[in-house]
Design an enzyme around this catalytic site. Sequence first.
Site, short mmCIF file in Angstrom:
data_model
loop_
_atom_site.label_atom_id
_atom_site.label_comp_id
_atom_site.label_asym_id
_atom_site.label_seq_id
_atom_site.Cartn_x
_atom_site.Cartn_y
_atom_site.Cartn_z
N GLU A 80 0.82 -1.21 0.00
CA GLU A 80 0.00 0.00 0.00
C GLU A 80 0.86 1.26 0.00
OE1 GLU A 80 -2.98 -0.27 3.04
OE2 GLU A 80 -3.89 -2.03 2.10
N GLU A 87 -7.73 -0.95 14.47
CA GLU A 87 -8.52 -1.83 13.60
C GLU A 87 -8.13 -3.29 13.86
OE1 GLU A 87 -8.29 -0.55 9.54
OE2 GLU A 87 -8.62 -2.56 8.75
N LYS A 104 -15.49 -2.02 2.80
CA LYS A 104 -14.76 -2.44 1.59
C LYS A 104 -15.77 -3.05 0.63
CE LYS A 104 -10.31 -3.75 3.74
NZ LYS A 104 -9.65 -4.90 4.44
#
Length: 442
Positions: free
Chosen positions: A220, A303, A355
């Site tokens: 990422e 998360e 998502k």
Amino acid sequence: MAVLQTLKARQVLDSRGRPTVEVDAIASNGAVGRAIVPSGASTGRHEAIELRDSGSSRYGGLGVGQAVENVRTVIAPAVVGIELDDQAAIDAALVAVDGTANKGRLGANALLGVSLAVAHAAAAVRGEELFVHLNRLWKKRAEAEQGGSIAVEPTLPLPMVNMISGGLHAGRNLDIQDVLIIPVGAENYSHALEMIVAMYRAVGGVLSEIGAESVLVGDEGGYGPKLRNNEQAFEVVVDAMVACGFEPGRDVAIAVDVASTHFFDPATKTYRLSEASLRAFDSGDMVDMLARWVGRYPIVSIEDGLAEDDWEGWKTLTERLGGAVQLIGDDLFVTQTARLERGIASQTANSILIKVNQVGTLSETLDALLIARRHGYRPVVSARSGETEDATIADLAVGTAAGQIKIGSVARSERLAKYNRLLRIEESLGPNAPFAGRATLG
Ligand code: PGA
Ligand code: ZN
């Protein structure tokens, strides 16, 4: 209004060089909408199924030829002729023609490509920006809520941005998957982006000062250094804040994606951190460790602090930290309303990662957003580790006033496609473009 006249599908490649599905939806008036499907690496067990040609030797068994074929031969006949504006009808037809709970028959990648391409085509028919169209869909649902308590005006999200990558995204150099920053002191989106870029450069600087690898980046775009331990990653990020002249916690805060499902051993119900080599951690040890991190570093969001089916552990985590910290369920909720509703009923977590490919249609994504909002769970619209030039999630975050977005770092064009799309949206909304800012963290 135009109807869906033709669907074209093809195999293209994502940011890891893996095949993925691209769909063109063509309207009866000739307008075209296109979408490309993203793909995760640290996928949850409860996600909708991504169909791959596992029996084939081509592309190492990762081809999506069957999913593409399914669009052409099975899905197109089921949805062609439906009004493009009726996203709910198209998505209901997609779910019905697949017929399975996990979308494994035709592939969630095939279904999602169609669902998103249809939204693009509907916007194109009207000649309007995608976020405007998505906002119309969102308003239709959210305004029906009693008291009009749900945010409905298009709003630029506060970004949560990957600085240091670990876990499955960077060769398991760290246990935790991402150390991210949130520019909580930003006045608007473009200011936030400038702060983020300054931080990204500064983190690179701190890493080279301490002799850690600062060139290699993870999937990422975050740095993928070998560090002493997880906590050193937080220290590097705090040092970078100071180097930028930012006050930790006031101008820039830390978020962490533990992605703990991937070092959880269901057989022994223990968390196998490489750091805790003396013994495996149980849920209670994990919660203690996370609480210690929150006490030491300016962490405002965690998360997947615990694994996807560790509901009991999650409950303890929420009781302990949920009042002060955003606790996001990613693998826990997988953007699916049934799992989110279980979380709400048991007061587990207080935020949900959104998502689109975890559930497989736009309408079901809007369902998850709506239920989250109705119950005060903060949505964070998120990219996957495998992405493309498709920037649909930028429009989704703005159009649903989600408040937060997680795209990855400010490196690699599949990430920048979304950050740049948000700049264009900001421009089109004018000088007073609504920006979620710090308030969205509650
Ligand atoms: P993934 O990672 O796309 O590989 O699942 C992103 C995340 O865990 O948030
Ligand atoms: Zn995650």
